[in-house]
Each structure stands twice: as structure tokens, then as C-alpha cells.
Design an enzyme around this catalytic site. Structure first.
Site, PDB file in Angstrom:
ATOM      1  N   VAL A  73       0.839  -1.204   0.000  1.00 48.36           N
ATOM      2  CA  VAL A  73       0.000   0.000   0.000  1.00 48.36           C
ATOM      3  C   VAL A  73       0.874   1.255   0.000  1.00 48.36           C
ATOM      4  CG1 VAL A  73      -1.722   1.326   1.292  1.00 48.36           C
ATOM      5  CG2 VAL A  73      -1.946  -1.153   1.111  1.00 48.36           C
ATOM      6  N   CYS A  74       1.914   1.244   0.829  1.00 46.71           N
ATOM      7  CA  CYS A  74       2.799   2.413   0.918  1.00 46.71           C
ATOM      8  C   CYS A  74       3.514   2.684  -0.403  1.00 46.71           C
ATOM      9  CB  CYS A  74       3.817   2.213   2.028  1.00 46.71           C
ATOM     10  SG  CYS A  74       3.082   2.089   3.673  1.00 46.71           S
ATOM     11  N   THR A  75       3.869   1.637  -1.133  1.00 48.57           N
ATOM     12  CA  THR A  75       4.519   1.821  -2.429  1.00 48.57           C
ATOM     13  C   THR A  75       3.595   2.550  -3.391  1.00 48.57           C
ATOM     14  OG1 THR A  75       5.864  -0.171  -2.109  1.00 48.57           O
ATOM     15  CG2 THR A  75       5.593   0.626  -4.373  1.00 48.57           C
TER      16      THR A  75
END
Length: 216
Positions: free
Chosen positions: A44-46
């Protein structure tokens, strides 16, 4: 510490993927957005870092600096940036703070003072490091929001909120629900009708306490 709207945000020194910074000095006279992540190389952070990178021209248009923070080291950040570019097709042209000691995460009240990173940690150990802070040139916190790890942040909304904040500061107005640039704004109740006419011209008194006008 507990951060509240209009409080001056903590100043700190940190190493980043672009070298050392002093936070308030780095902000300078610009707006700033600090957005945090519980761990590098997470899905998700990517996608979120990719969204921020893709919006590079939009941040610059609004005189806004963006900076990420994750509880990993500089070398991990640099390697992760390659994956972000591969995913998004955009260069990561903003710094990422290395917060291995959790100093920034604790200063911004994303982790309790007694938090630590155990051996073999997973993103769940720093799950609450998932916040966005919009900071004005006066170094005061203007907006904050926190998401769970499973829900990707809507950076179009963050951009919209930034536009609204800048409009309210510049023109002394408020913005209604779902406002976007070019739409009508709200005249604060503290402004008299006479002063409102002098400052804004014509306005629509929808309710005695709800008056709308257009920005020229």
C-alpha cells in the site's frame, strides 16, 4: 506530545534519503506535507509514494514541499525508491526521513513514548505510523489525518484540502463540503454584512449564518 490544529509542529534534525535536514529550516517559507509509513517495501505504501511522486508538479505549483517518513534506514529508502519509480513511472524527487530510532514518529504522536522496534519486526509493530500532516509556512499544523494500513490514502483529497487551506488563509473565508477551486466560498459569521459587501461584493445569504460568495 499531542499535536493539535494551529500548534507549532516539532522541529528536529534527521537523516533523509537526500541528506541531513533541520525540519523547520527545510520548510522555510513554504507549505509542507509530512506523510508517514510503517515500513519500506510494503504494497500500500509503495502505491502511495508513487501517487505523491506523480503529483510532483502539483505540489510545486502550490509552493508545497513534501517529505516522507518511515521507520527504516536511508539505504533501504534509496532501494525502495527504485521500486516506487518502477511502479509509478515517476522519480521520487522528495526526501524520505530515516526514523529508525522512532524520534519523529514519537514527536508527532504516532507512537507512544515507550514504543520500540523488536527484532524481526513486521509493519504491524509500527502500524500507527500512517498519518498526513499539512503544515503552513508559520510552522503550524493546519490539518492531520490518519489511515489504517489496509486503506490507501486519497492524495487527490489531500491536494483538495491543501487548496482549501491556502484559499482560506489567503482570502479569510471558509469552504463548504466537497469544495474545489473555482466554487463558491463561505463568509465567516464574524464578518458583518457591511464588511462582507465591502470585501467580497455581492453574496448569497442562504441562512442567517450561512453566506456564500465567489472569489474574484
Amino acid at each position: 506530545m499531542s499535536l493539535r490544529i494551529n500548534a507549532v509542529v516539532p522541529d528536529f534534525e534527521a537523516q533523509t534519503s537526500q541528506g541531513p535536514i533541520q525540519f523547520h529550516e527545510w520548510i522555510g517559507d513554504s507549505w509542507a506535507i509530512l506523510f508517514s509509513h510503517p515500513k519500506d517495501f510494503t504494497p500500500v505504501c509503495t502505491t502511495e509514494f508513487g501517487a505523491v511522486a506523480t503529483l510532483s508538479a502539483e505540489w510545486k505549483k502550490r509552493d508545497t514541499k513534501v517529505i516522507g517518513v518511515s521507520v527504516d534506514g536511508v539505504e533501504d529508502h534509496k532501494r525502495w525508491a527504485d521500486d516506487i519509480t518502477r511502479y509509478s513511472g515517476s522519480d521520487v524527487d522528495f526526501p524520505i526521513i530515516a526514523d529508525e530510532g522512532l524520534k519523529v514518529s514519537k514527536l508527532f504522536d504516532m507512537l507512544p513514548e515507550d514504543a520500540y522496534l523488536p527484532d524481526g519486526r513486521t509493519p504491524a509493530d509500527s502500524a500507527t505510523v500512517r498519518s498526513v500532516f499539512i503544515i503552513g509556512p508559520d510552522k503550524q499544523l493546519k490539518l492531520s489525518m490518519t489511515y489504517p494500513m489496509t486503506v490507501g490514502r486519497n492524495f487527490a483529497e489531500i491536494l483538495r484540502a491543501l487548496d482549501a487551506l491556502q484559499a482560506t488563509v489567503k482570502h479569510g473565508v471558509a469552504t463548504p463540503a466537497d469544495w474545489t477551486v473555482g466554487q463558491g466560498v463561505i463568509i465567516p459569521p464574524s464578518v458583518s454584512d457591511d464588511d462582507a459587501k465591502q470585501k467580497f461584493g455581492e453574496f448569497d445569504a442562504v441562512l442567517p449564518y450561512l453566506r456564500k460568495t465567489s472569489l474574484k
